[in-house]
Scaffold this active site. Structure first.
Site, short mmCIF file in Angstrom:
data_model
loop_
_atom_site.label_atom_id
_atom_site.label_comp_id
_atom_site.label_asym_id
_atom_site.label_seq_id
_atom_site.Cartn_x
_atom_site.Cartn_y
_atom_site.Cartn_z
N ASN A 89 0.67 -1.29 -0.06
CA ASN A 89 0.02 -0.08 -0.09
C ASN A 89 0.97 1.17 0.06
OD1 ASN A 89 0.46 0.70 2.85
ND2 ASN A 89 -0.39 -1.15 3.27
N ASP A 95 -4.20 -6.43 4.86
CA ASP A 95 -5.03 -7.35 5.46
C ASP A 95 -5.21 -8.73 4.76
OD1 ASP A 95 -6.09 -5.36 7.24
OD2 ASP A 95 -7.45 -4.47 5.63
N LYS A 147 9.51 -17.05 -10.48
CA LYS A 147 8.61 -15.90 -11.30
C LYS A 147 7.58 -16.55 -11.95
CE LYS A 147 9.12 -12.43 -14.76
NZ LYS A 147 9.94 -11.87 -15.72
N PHE A 155 -4.30 2.86 15.02
CA PHE A 155 -4.57 3.99 13.93
C PHE A 155 -5.68 3.35 12.92
CE2 PHE A 155 -1.43 7.25 13.55
CZ PHE A 155 -0.73 7.06 14.67
N LYS A 165 -13.51 -0.30 15.67
CA LYS A 165 -11.98 -0.65 15.94
C LYS A 165 -11.57 -0.55 17.15
CE LYS A 165 -10.90 -0.25 11.21
NZ LYS A 165 -10.37 0.38 10.07
N LYS A 204 -11.04 -4.13 19.05
CA LYS A 204 -9.61 -4.46 19.26
C LYS A 204 -8.98 -4.21 20.60
CE LYS A 204 -8.50 -3.62 14.35
NZ LYS A 204 -7.40 -4.05 13.17
O1 C5P Z 1 -8.65 -3.03 10.84
P1 C5P Z 1 -7.83 -1.96 10.44
O2 C5P Z 1 -6.68 -2.48 9.46
O3 C5P Z 1 -8.16 -0.69 9.83
O4 C5P Z 1 -7.13 -1.51 11.69
C1 C5P Z 1 -5.78 -0.44 11.79
C2 C5P Z 1 -5.13 -0.91 12.93
O5 C5P Z 1 -4.81 -2.16 13.15
C3 C5P Z 1 -3.76 -0.02 12.88
O6 C5P Z 1 -3.32 0.16 14.05
C4 C5P Z 1 -2.80 -1.13 12.36
O7 C5P Z 1 -1.62 -1.12 12.57
C5 C5P Z 1 -3.45 -2.41 12.91
N1 C5P Z 1 -3.48 -3.78 12.12
C6 C5P Z 1 -2.81 -4.95 12.57
N2 C5P Z 1 -2.97 -5.90 11.89
C7 C5P Z 1 -3.54 -6.18 10.87
C8 C5P Z 1 -3.95 -4.94 10.14
C9 C5P Z 1 -4.24 -3.77 10.92
O8 C5P Z 1 -2.21 -4.77 13.61
N3 C5P Z 1 -3.43 -7.17 10.21
#
Ligand code: C5P
Length: 400
Positions: free
Chosen positions: A208, A277, A287, A321, A335, A339
């Site tokens: 990203n 994600d 390759k 974040f 979130k 979380k």
């Molecule tokens: O669910 P989302 O990706 O939007 O959440 C963002 C937060 O979760 C950020 O703090 C990111 O660093 C963390 N995150 C994580 N592991 C993932 C996805 C996001 O720790 N696989």
């Protein structure tokens, strides 16, 4: 915090004087008033006019100059400093200070100041290793001067070794840290930053737009405030922040392993990384060849590191974040709760001047108790410090 501070930049004679020009620019950009004092030899490398133009103040060169004495005087110059920086500091200057000699304006001003002094040596590597020089440097450190370690690399004389002036950004960070209150002293902070790379084959990956700037700014600011900081970083082009230990990783899986290893020993975790994600379900060992007209890549879910920390947390302060493109508050609140976070930094990455790969950010802080703080658009360094103001409070509250 260098804003509105008076800094004396003492420049002695070495090829690295040109880097002091860049340091001066960084200091003035941060809002410091800078008075430059140059040794006679320094003026052989860069003219006082360059420093005068960039500082907006007269450059001081002479111990006995009637005009300069009347204007400011070497004692009052030393008196009014909040910080004294010697960069580059030659072996000669360090030797003079260590032995109590004050025979020109620069050495006299350093001797006369009660302000903290940052000494940034730069010299040939043999000179640096000379035991007499080392003794002098040690004397300075024992007397309370802060001495920076020189960088290693190719020196102006063609030698390869230790003795280079560190990059101006690092000197600036060290100076900034010297004037910053240590409200995170004793706090172990774990920060994640940057994107992750999820490999498709040996030469391709999914990722990203994250530049890592926000997380690096948080790590640098936390270190300046006295925390011991580990930064688990995905691939970025950023310099290691001053005083921070960096653990480089690539994929989400690697980030998870590195974070879990440090988690138990952390007091605060700030997850600024943009973790992918999903990752390709299969990684091609070679390759992937171009054959069919269409291609489908199957993805599988990555572990959610932050959620995992939320379930494991003991006394840690957990900050996440949420970079969103719509329904910011709804998603961020969800979130925060799901979380198990103490705080979440919500930013609409579509807003002007906010989000990925820019130097500013527009954010809101949401807290577990329902409190919300909305910040104006500001530089990521400022966002980092505002965030750490809140983190320091949460950490103190948990300690009591
Ligand atoms: O669910 P989302 O990706 O939007 O959440 C963002 C937060 O979760 C950020 O703090 C990111 O660093 C963390 N995150 C994580 N592991 C993932 C996805 C996001 O720790 N696989």
């Amino acid at each position: 915090m260098l804003e509105n501070k008076t800094v004396i930049l003492g420049v002695s004679g070495g090829i690295a004087v040109y880097k002091a020009v860049e340091l001066l620019r960084l200091l003035t950009k941060a809002g410091a008033t800078v008075h430059v004092v140059m040794s006679k030899n320094a003026q052989e490398f860069v003219t006082p006019l360059t420093f005068q133009t960039l500082s907006g103040n007269p450059v001081h060169t002479e111990l006995f100059n009637l005009y300069q004495e009347q204007e400011i005087g070497h004692i009052s110059l030393a008196d009014r400093a909040d910080l004294f920086i010697l960069a580059p500091a030659t072996a000669n200057l360090i030797g003079k200070i260590a032995n109590g000699l004050a025979d020109d304006l620069l050495s006299t001003s350093v001797m006369a100041t009660k302000a903290p002094v940052l000494v940034v040596p730069a010299m040939n590597s043999n000179m640096y290793e000379n035991p007499l020089y080392q003794q002098n440097e040690k004397k300075l450190a024992e007397a309370g001067y802060q001495v920076m370690e020189p960088a290693t690399g190719e020196l102006a004389c063609g030698w390869l070794g230790k003795g280079k002036l560190p990059e101006p950004e690092l000197i600036f960070a060290a100076a900034d840290a010297m004037l910053t209150a240590k409200d995170l002293s004793g706090c172990r902070v774990l920060v994640t930053a940057g994107p992750t790379r999820e490999e498709l084959d040996p030469i391709r990956y999914l990722t990203n737009y994250s530049s890592g700037k926000m997380g690096y700014a948080v790590a640098a600011a936390a270190a300046a405030r006295g925390a011991s900081v580990t930064l688990v970083s995905g691939p970025t082009s950023l310099q290691t922040p001053y005083g921070v230990e960096v653990v480089p990783v690539r994929s989400a899986e690697q980030m998870r392993a590195a974070v879990l290893e440090c988690f138990a020993e952390s007091d605060v975790v700030i997850k600024a990384a943009a973790v992918a994600d999903y990752r390709p379900a299969r990684r091609g060992e070679n390759k992937i060849k171009k054959t069919a007209d269409e291609m489908t890549i199957e993805l599988e879910k990555n572990p959610d590191i932050l959620s995992e920390l939320g379930t494991r947390k003991q006394e840690q302060v957990l900050v996440g974040f949420a970079a969103e493109t719509e329904s910011l508050l709804v998603h961020a609140t969800e979130k925060l709760q799901k979380k198990g976070l103490d705080m979440i930094v919500a930013n609409d990455v579509t807003a002007e001047g906010a989000g990925f790969d820019v130097d500013t950010n527009l954010v809101r802080f949401l807290f577990a108790d329902g409190k919300v703080e909305e910040l104006d658009l500001m530089r990521k360094e400022q966002v980092a410090n505002r965030l750490l103001d809140q983190v320091a409070e949460l950490w103190q509250a948990k300690r009591q």
